[in-house]
Enzyme design. Sequence first.
Site, PDB file in Angstrom:
ATOM      1  N   ASP A  14       0.899  -1.139  -0.048  1.00  0.00           N
ATOM      2  CA  ASP A  14       0.130   0.123   0.106  1.00  0.00           C
ATOM      3  C   ASP A  14       0.970   1.362  -0.073  1.00  0.00           C
ATOM      4  O   ASP A  14       1.068   1.994   0.858  1.00  0.00           O
ATOM      5  CB  ASP A  14      -0.865   0.016   1.220  1.00  0.00           C
ATOM      6  N   HIS A 245       8.970  -0.581   9.593  1.00  0.00           N
ATOM      7  CA  HIS A 245       7.963  -1.800   9.346  1.00  0.00           C
ATOM      8  C   HIS A 245       8.476  -2.614   8.166  1.00  0.00           C
ATOM      9  O   HIS A 245       8.407  -3.800   8.097  1.00  0.00           O
ATOM     10  CB  HIS A 245       6.650  -1.214   9.479  1.00  0.00           C
TER      11      HIS A 245
HETATM   12  C1  BDR Z   1       2.184  -0.745   8.780  1.00  0.00           C
HETATM   13  O1  BDR Z   1       1.016   0.002   8.220  1.00  0.00           O
HETATM   14  C2  BDR Z   1       1.359   1.049   7.341  1.00  0.00           C
HETATM   15  O2  BDR Z   1       1.175   2.175   7.601  1.00  0.00           O
HETATM   16  C3  BDR Z   1       2.890   0.841   6.993  1.00  0.00           C
HETATM   17  O3  BDR Z   1       3.478   0.981   5.656  1.00  0.00           O
HETATM   18  C4  BDR Z   1       3.073  -0.630   7.482  1.00  0.00           C
HETATM   19  O4  BDR Z   1       2.925  -1.581   6.506  1.00  0.00           O
HETATM   20  C5  BDR Z   1       2.772  -0.403  10.037  1.00  0.00           C
HETATM   21  O5  BDR Z   1       1.582  -0.638  11.036  1.00  0.00           O
HETATM   22 CA    CA Z   2       2.705  -0.876   4.272  1.00  0.00          CA
END
Ligand code: BDR
Ligand code: CA
Length: 338
Positions: A14, A245
């Site tokens: 995303d 992340h």
């Molecule tokens: C996840 O949520 C999204 O905002 C980031 O891209 C990551 O995949 C972290 O909680």
């Molecule tokens: Ca993400």
Amino acid sequence: MTTPISHPFYLDCDTGIDDALALAYLLASPHADVRGIGTVSGNVSAAVGARNTLDLLQLAGHADIPVAVGNHDPQTGTFHGGAPHVHGHNGIGGIELDAAAAELVAGTAAEMLVRLAHEHAGTLRVLAIGPLTNIAEALRLEPELPRLVKEITIMGGAAFAPGNITPVAEANIANDPEAAAEVLAADWNVTLVPLDVTMSNVLEECHRQELLSTGHPVPQALGEMLGYYFRFYESQFGRACSAMHDPLAAAVAVGGISAAVAPVVHVDVDTTDGPGRGQTICDLRGRYRDYPEQAGARCRVVLELDGEFAPHLVETLLSFGRAERTTAALASAVTSPA
Ligand code: BDR
Ligand code: CA
């Protein structure tokens, strides 16, 4: 010299600042061969995420990798509009990239995943770094998917750590708990990379400056968008830095970093409408007995890393333009007087 083994990958994302870092990491890794990318609504809409992905691929010289748009809405409810306060109005920290000439491929992200799983039966690796809507759809399209896919790595959830959307729920799971429940209940080889490790391995300002100093457009763009991301995380960490992340999940998936503690346990996703909605309930009671095997458990939950991640990430991303820098350094050594 032996050639490193490169595994076929399907990426579901995303795109998003940390998704952009994960994509660049995969493209730079000698162990990953990205065969297709699907997008899903999360940080931005699936359509905007797909445009960001195409633009990044063009910048990195990989405009040939096919990109398909996936689901706009989660299984229940509608897309909430994204996270501009974290990722900027366009998902990539407000920076402008040249618009890609390549078009999106026909068909959905789920269809692309199923096709790639057949083409690379038994070897395809899946990396899911957004809500799991497309992956759940692919499981419904092709019930044999768990046997066709070698393994799936998911950035999502929180085991011992608090959530980042509610007290207990992490964004990728919270954005589509029903899809996450389906994906984690399927009988496949799944690794979860939760907030426990992604919030405790951070990228610092010195790392961002290294990316900015290369002169290559990919690390340069990543360094610039990280400026936006750092400002959001300053409210969490009290200094200019950020969580990592998605790139961390990418590195776990390709084996660039290994886990020191990663028990295989039962994980349930709370799909009720109460305060627990979106929680990944990991059965970690075995920690008191060194995590003995749990009958029927299949989810490997990464709780601690074996080594520091930020230097590995930066080193990998700096491989963009390394050849040009080496050539320039050699040329200047030849032309400079002794
Ligand atoms: C996840 O949520 C999204 O905002 C980031 O891209 C990551 O995949 C972290 O909680
Ligand atoms: Ca993400």
